[in-house]
Each structure stands twice: as C-alpha cells, then as structure tokens.
Design a protein around this motif. Structure first.
Motif, PDB file in Angstrom:
ATOM      1  N   GLU A 187      56.459  80.040  40.660  1.00  0.00           N
ATOM      2  CA  GLU A 187      57.104  79.992  41.960  1.00  0.00           C
ATOM      3  C   GLU A 187      58.617  79.876  41.790  1.00  0.00           C
ATOM      4  OE1 GLU A 187      55.183  77.633  45.638  1.00  0.00           O
ATOM      5  OE2 GLU A 187      56.034  76.343  44.116  1.00  0.00           O
ATOM      6  N   SER A 188      59.405  80.523  42.643  1.00  0.00           N
ATOM      7  CA  SER A 188      60.848  80.272  42.648  1.00  0.00           C
ATOM      8  C   SER A 188      61.089  78.985  43.435  1.00  0.00           C
ATOM      9  CB  SER A 188      61.605  81.438  43.283  1.00  0.00           C
ATOM     10  OG  SER A 188      61.426  81.423  44.687  1.00  0.00           O
ATOM     11  N   LEU A 189      62.282  78.424  43.284  1.00  0.00           N
ATOM     12  CA  LEU A 189      62.603  77.192  44.011  1.00  0.00           C
ATOM     13  C   LEU A 189      62.547  77.429  45.522  1.00  0.00           C
ATOM     14  CD1 LEU A 189      65.584  76.042  41.771  1.00  0.00           C
ATOM     15  CD2 LEU A 189      63.309  75.020  41.852  1.00  0.00           C
ATOM     16  N   GLU A 190      63.082  78.581  45.964  1.00  0.00           N
ATOM     17  CA  GLU A 190      63.080  78.874  47.400  1.00  0.00           C
ATOM     18  C   GLU A 190      61.654  79.045  47.923  1.00  0.00           C
ATOM     19  OE1 GLU A 190      64.941  80.304  45.126  1.00  0.00           O
ATOM     20  OE2 GLU A 190      67.020  79.954  45.732  1.00  0.00           O
ATOM     21  N   ALA A 192      59.074  77.547  46.719  1.00  0.00           N
ATOM     22  CA  ALA A 192      58.517  76.193  46.759  1.00  0.00           C
ATOM     23  C   ALA A 192      58.962  75.470  48.035  1.00  0.00           C
ATOM     24  CB  ALA A 192      58.951  75.408  45.523  1.00  0.00           C
ATOM     25  N   VAL A 193      60.225  75.656  48.418  1.00  0.00           N
ATOM     26  CA  VAL A 193      60.731  75.039  49.658  1.00  0.00           C
ATOM     27  C   VAL A 193      59.909  75.540  50.851  1.00  0.00           C
ATOM     28  CG1 VAL A 193      62.690  74.994  51.266  1.00  0.00           C
ATOM     29  CG2 VAL A 193      63.091  74.690  48.804  1.00  0.00           C
ATOM     30  N   ARG A 194      59.748  76.861  50.935  1.00  0.00           N
ATOM     31  CA  ARG A 194      59.005  77.467  52.060  1.00  0.00           C
ATOM     32  C   ARG A 194      57.566  76.987  52.114  1.00  0.00           C
ATOM     33  NH1 ARG A 194      61.704  82.126  51.117  1.00  0.00           N
ATOM     34  NH2 ARG A 194      63.180  82.392  52.822  1.00  0.00           N
ATOM     35  N   ARG A 195      56.911  77.000  50.951  1.00  0.00           N
ATOM     36  CA  ARG A 195      55.495  76.624  50.891  1.00  0.00           C
ATOM     37  C   ARG A 195      55.293  75.160  51.251  1.00  0.00           C
ATOM     38  NH1 ARG A 195      53.371  73.713  47.381  1.00  0.00           N
ATOM     39  NH2 ARG A 195      54.926  74.124  45.785  1.00  0.00           N
ATOM     40  N   GLU A 196      56.128  74.305  50.663  1.00  0.00           N
ATOM     41  CA  GLU A 196      55.964  72.868  50.864  1.00  0.00           C
ATOM     42  C   GLU A 196      56.102  72.500  52.356  1.00  0.00           C
ATOM     43  OE1 GLU A 196      55.280  71.100  48.062  1.00  0.00           O
ATOM     44  OE2 GLU A 196      54.902  69.348  49.328  1.00  0.00           O
ATOM     45  N   VAL A 197      57.107  73.049  53.009  1.00  0.00           N
ATOM     46  CA  VAL A 197      57.345  72.712  54.422  1.00  0.00           C
ATOM     47  C   VAL A 197      56.214  73.288  55.289  1.00  0.00           C
ATOM     48  CG1 VAL A 197      58.906  73.049  56.377  1.00  0.00           C
ATOM     49  CG2 VAL A 197      59.830  72.445  54.115  1.00  0.00           C
ATOM     50  N   LYS A 198      55.798  74.516  54.963  1.00  0.00           N
ATOM     51  CA  LYS A 198      54.688  75.131  55.716  1.00  0.00           C
ATOM     52  C   LYS A 198      53.413  74.307  55.533  1.00  0.00           C
ATOM     53  CE  LYS A 198      52.595  78.588  57.863  1.00  0.00           C
ATOM     54  NZ  LYS A 198      52.845  78.848  59.276  1.00  0.00           N
ATOM     55  N   GLU A 199      53.124  73.914  54.300  1.00  0.00           N
ATOM     56  CA  GLU A 199      51.903  73.137  54.022  1.00  0.00           C
ATOM     57  C   GLU A 199      51.931  71.770  54.706  1.00  0.00           C
ATOM     58  OE1 GLU A 199      50.770  74.632  49.487  1.00  0.00           O
ATOM     59  OE2 GLU A 199      51.380  72.563  49.804  1.00  0.00           O
ATOM     60  N   GLU A 200      53.059  71.102  54.647  1.00  0.00           N
ATOM     61  CA  GLU A 200      53.091  69.713  55.098  1.00  0.00           C
ATOM     62  C   GLU A 200      53.281  69.565  56.599  1.00  0.00           C
ATOM     63  OE1 GLU A 200      55.604  67.310  52.598  1.00  0.00           O
ATOM     64  OE2 GLU A 200      54.175  67.479  50.953  1.00  0.00           O
ATOM     65  N   VAL A 201      54.101  70.429  57.212  1.00  0.00           N
ATOM     66  CA  VAL A 201      54.326  70.265  58.659  1.00  0.00           C
ATOM     67  C   VAL A 201      54.147  71.549  59.461  1.00  0.00           C
ATOM     68  CG1 VAL A 201      55.819  68.239  58.394  1.00  0.00           C
ATOM     69  CG2 VAL A 201      56.845  70.520  58.388  1.00  0.00           C
ATOM     70  N   LEU A 205      60.866  78.360  57.860  1.00  0.00           N
ATOM     71  CA  LEU A 205      62.286  78.067  57.680  1.00  0.00           C
ATOM     72  C   LEU A 205      63.111  79.334  57.602  1.00  0.00           C
ATOM     73  CD1 LEU A 205      62.103  75.360  54.864  1.00  0.00           C
ATOM     74  CD2 LEU A 205      62.174  75.011  57.344  1.00  0.00           C
ATOM     75  N   LYS A 206      64.421  79.187  57.832  1.00  0.00           N
ATOM     76  CA  LYS A 206      65.357  80.254  57.473  1.00  0.00           C
ATOM     77  C   LYS A 206      66.605  79.600  56.873  1.00  0.00           C
ATOM     78  CE  LYS A 206      67.079  80.538  62.192  1.00  0.00           C
ATOM     79  NZ  LYS A 206      67.285  81.336  63.376  1.00  0.00           N
ATOM     80  N   ASP A 207      67.494  80.429  56.349  1.00  0.00           N
ATOM     81  CA  ASP A 207      68.769  79.951  55.759  1.00  0.00           C
ATOM     82  C   ASP A 207      68.556  78.872  54.690  1.00  0.00           C
ATOM     83  OD1 ASP A 207      69.903  81.596  57.714  1.00  0.00           O
ATOM     84  OD2 ASP A 207      70.065  79.921  59.131  1.00  0.00           O
ATOM     85  N   ILE A 208      67.672  79.093  53.761  1.00  0.00           N
ATOM     86  CA  ILE A 208      67.456  78.121  52.675  1.00  0.00           C
ATOM     87  C   ILE A 208      68.633  78.210  51.709  1.00  0.00           C
ATOM     88  CG2 ILE A 208      65.953  77.495  50.742  1.00  0.00           C
ATOM     89  CD1 ILE A 208      63.615  78.677  52.373  1.00  0.00           C
ATOM     90  N   THR A 209      69.361  77.107  51.567  1.00  0.00           N
ATOM     91  CA  THR A 209      70.613  77.097  50.808  1.00  0.00           C
ATOM     92  C   THR A 209      70.617  75.958  49.790  1.00  0.00           C
ATOM     93  OG1 THR A 209      71.739  77.909  52.776  1.00  0.00           O
ATOM     94  CG2 THR A 209      73.146  77.020  51.036  1.00  0.00           C
ATOM     95  N   TYR A 210      71.024  76.269  48.569  1.00  0.00           N
ATOM     96  CA  TYR A 210      71.093  75.250  47.516  1.00  0.00           C
ATOM     97  C   TYR A 210      72.122  74.180  47.865  1.00  0.00           C
ATOM     98  CZ  TYR A 210      71.919  73.189  42.911  1.00  0.00           C
ATOM     99  OH  TYR A 210      72.064  72.315  41.870  1.00  0.00           O
ATOM    100  N   PHE A 211      71.796  72.923  47.630  1.00  0.00           N
ATOM    101  CA  PHE A 211      72.686  71.798  47.941  1.00  0.00           C
ATOM    102  C   PHE A 211      73.198  71.117  46.673  1.00  0.00           C
ATOM    103  CE2 PHE A 211      73.209  67.207  48.644  1.00  0.00           C
ATOM    104  CZ  PHE A 211      74.139  67.203  49.675  1.00  0.00           C
ATOM    105  N   GLY A 212      72.297  70.827  45.753  1.00  0.00           N
ATOM    106  CA  GLY A 212      72.667  70.108  44.532  1.00  0.00           C
ATOM    107  C   GLY A 212      71.405  69.591  43.888  1.00  0.00           C
ATOM    108  N   SER A 213      71.531  68.992  42.710  1.00  0.00           N
ATOM    109  CA  SER A 213      70.333  68.516  42.023  1.00  0.00           C
ATOM    110  C   SER A 213      70.576  67.127  41.456  1.00  0.00           C
ATOM    111  CB  SER A 213      69.936  69.483  40.914  1.00  0.00           C
ATOM    112  OG  SER A 213      70.928  69.508  39.910  1.00  0.00           O
ATOM    113  N   GLN A 214      69.512  66.476  41.087  1.00  0.00           N
ATOM    114  CA  GLN A 214      69.611  65.116  40.575  1.00  0.00           C
ATOM    115  C   GLN A 214      68.422  64.811  39.665  1.00  0.00           C
ATOM    116  OE1 GLN A 214      68.576  61.741  43.129  1.00  0.00           O
ATOM    117  NE2 GLN A 214      70.613  60.950  42.731  1.00  0.00           N
TER     118      GLN A 214
END
Ligand code: ZN
Length: 284
Positions: A187-190, A192-201, A205-214
């Motif tokens: 899976e790409s990171l984007e 994963a973002v789409r899938r996780e949000v769709k699965e959980e709530v 989504l649109k405009d998925i933008t990188y913020f930073g990492s930790q």
C-alpha cells in the motif's frame, strides 16, 4: 519533526573510551535516570560499569554534540543504584532534555531489536551482529535482520472550521484523537490514509497532503502525518476499534493527546489555522 538534529547516528564505536559518554540503559523498556530537583538526568560516564550494573548487551548509537551515546540492556529485576530510577519513556517526556529524550526513543528500539532478534527466523541459528551497519546476519544462510519499523499513517481531516476526532476503546476516559492506522504491505501511504478513514468512519477524503513524520517508539512505529479535507459520505462507525467519532470546532475540543505526539502537533496546526493559537490550557 525529529528533534535530535544535533545527533549524528553511527554504528562503529570510537576505538577507545576517553571522555564521558551518554548511557541509555534500559530494563525492559524503562530508562535508567537520576532524579534531581531540576528534572531527570541521564548518566554521563566514561564506562557504564562505574554504576556497578552489568550490561547484558551494548549498542553504540552515535554522537550528540560529539559525545558518544550508548544503549545498554540491564537484567530484569536489578535494582537501580542509589538516587536513580527506571522510568517508562512516556512518563519521561517533558522531564528530560528533549534531544536526549528522542535519542532514548531510538535507543529503546535498538535494545528491543537486539533482545528479540537473536536467532535467524529461517534456520534458527544464533545471529552475528554486523559491525559496519545496524544489522544482524545469519552465519548459515546469510539472511540479514534489520531493526523493525512499522510505518503508520495519522491524518487530520478537516471540514470547514471543524476537524474529525474519534475515540478508540483503549483511550483514557474522555480522550479523542485524529485517526491513525498501520500501513499494509503493498500500500502507498496515501492509500493507507484513504483506506483507514473509510474503514473506521466511512467517509471519503480529498486533498491528502503530507504534513511531517515522527518516530513513535511504543514499540517501533514511524508515524507519517497527513492533512486531508472531507470529500463525501456520513460518519458511520464500522470498526469495533472506534467507539465514537464526530466533527469538532476548536473552541469546543474534548481531551486531546499530549504534546509528545504528532497527533497533537497536527491538532495544534489546525487550531492555529483557525486563528486561535495553540491552546495551552489543555492537558500537556
Ligand atoms: Zn539463517
């Protein structure tokens, strides 16, 4: 986002120990520290043996401001020397120098890797530690074993002046946060973002933008942060993991995670964007 900018990672230790070094000593996942009135202090010694403790394993980490840093593992059940304490890393945040904290976050993962990767997963024979890179090698089949990292995404979803917060069953009472989840193989990171949000709530989504990492050493994640805007759909809780979710205005936030986390950095980013400035009256 990584705070240990003055730290230079390394694998090959200096040829001799002349000056003092930082010692990140762990018993399980708890760090050995001095308790002083000004806060917690990390042992700074030429040799770890000065504390009268035996190190089960030792890993050179690199240098902080040219001072060598070592991670060591101490036997379970060993009492700390007088005036010292073993503390869980989460409890240490904000009470120990921040550079040292993030090196400790690195150290705990390397110690854990050393402890849990002693034998080849393919042939079961004891592994050799490589001296030139952070890896272990099987003397029989040559398989290399590297420190384990589990990438996870975390995303702040906004809709106008509201942000999406959800409450997981394992959170402390009243706590809400933004959504997060592990990246699946392939899976790409984007994605994963789409899938996780769709699965959980259940929303798109649109405009998925990188913020930073930790780095998130509990136990070995790399949190990759994103922002996104609401696309379509109604909130529906499809996942047993989430017990509540909703849209919140920044003036009316529930309890949110502490400042150690990238989730809080994303939430503070959104609060500032609303012209409110980070709310320091909330729990640290
Ligand atoms: Zn092998």
């Amino acid at each position: 986002m990584i705070r240990n900018g003055k730290f230079i990672s390394g694998v090959v230790p200096p040829p001799e120990r002349s000056g003092p070094a930082w010692w990140f000593a762990f018993q399980e996942n708890r760090l050995l520290l001095y308790e002083e009135s000004s806060g917690l202090k990390l042992p700074c010694l030429v040799d770890f043996g000065e504390l009268g403790l035996t190190a089960l394993s030792e890993h050179y980490l690199g240098r902080l401001d040219n001072r060598p840093c070592y991670a060591v593992e101490v036997t379970e059940g060993t009492n700390p020397p007088a005036g010292m304490t073993f503390e869980g890393l989460r409890q240490v945040y904000g009470r120990l120098d921040e550079d040292l904290f993030w090196i400790a976050a690195r150290a705990v993962q390397i110690v854990d890797w050393g402890r849990t990767h002693q034998f080849c997963g393919r042939c079961g024979v004891p592994l050799n530690t490589k001296t030139t890179e952070r890896a272990k090698e099987c003397p029989q089949c040559g398989l290399l074993h590297f420190p384990r990292l589990a990438p996870a995404i975390i995303v702040l979803v906004e809709q106008g002046d509201k942000l999406l917060l959800a409450r997981s069953r394992h959170f402390i009472p009243g706590m809400y946060s933004i959504l997060a989840g592990f990246v699946e193989p392939g899976e790409s990171l984007e994605e994963a973002v789409r899938r996780e949000v769709k699965e959980e709530v259940g929303i798109e989504l649109k405009d998925i933008t990188y913020f930073g990492s930790q780095p998130w050493p509990f136990p070995h994640s790399l949190m990759v942060g994103f922002t996104a805007t609401y696309g379509s759909g109604e909130i529906s809780l499809n996942d047993d993991e989430i017990e509540n979710a909703g849209w919140f205005e920044v003036d009316n936030l529930p309890r949110i995670p502490g400042k150690i986390s990238i989730s809080r950095k994303l939430i503070d980013w959104f609060i500032e964007k609303q012209g409110k400035g980070p709310d320091n009256t909330l729990e640290k």
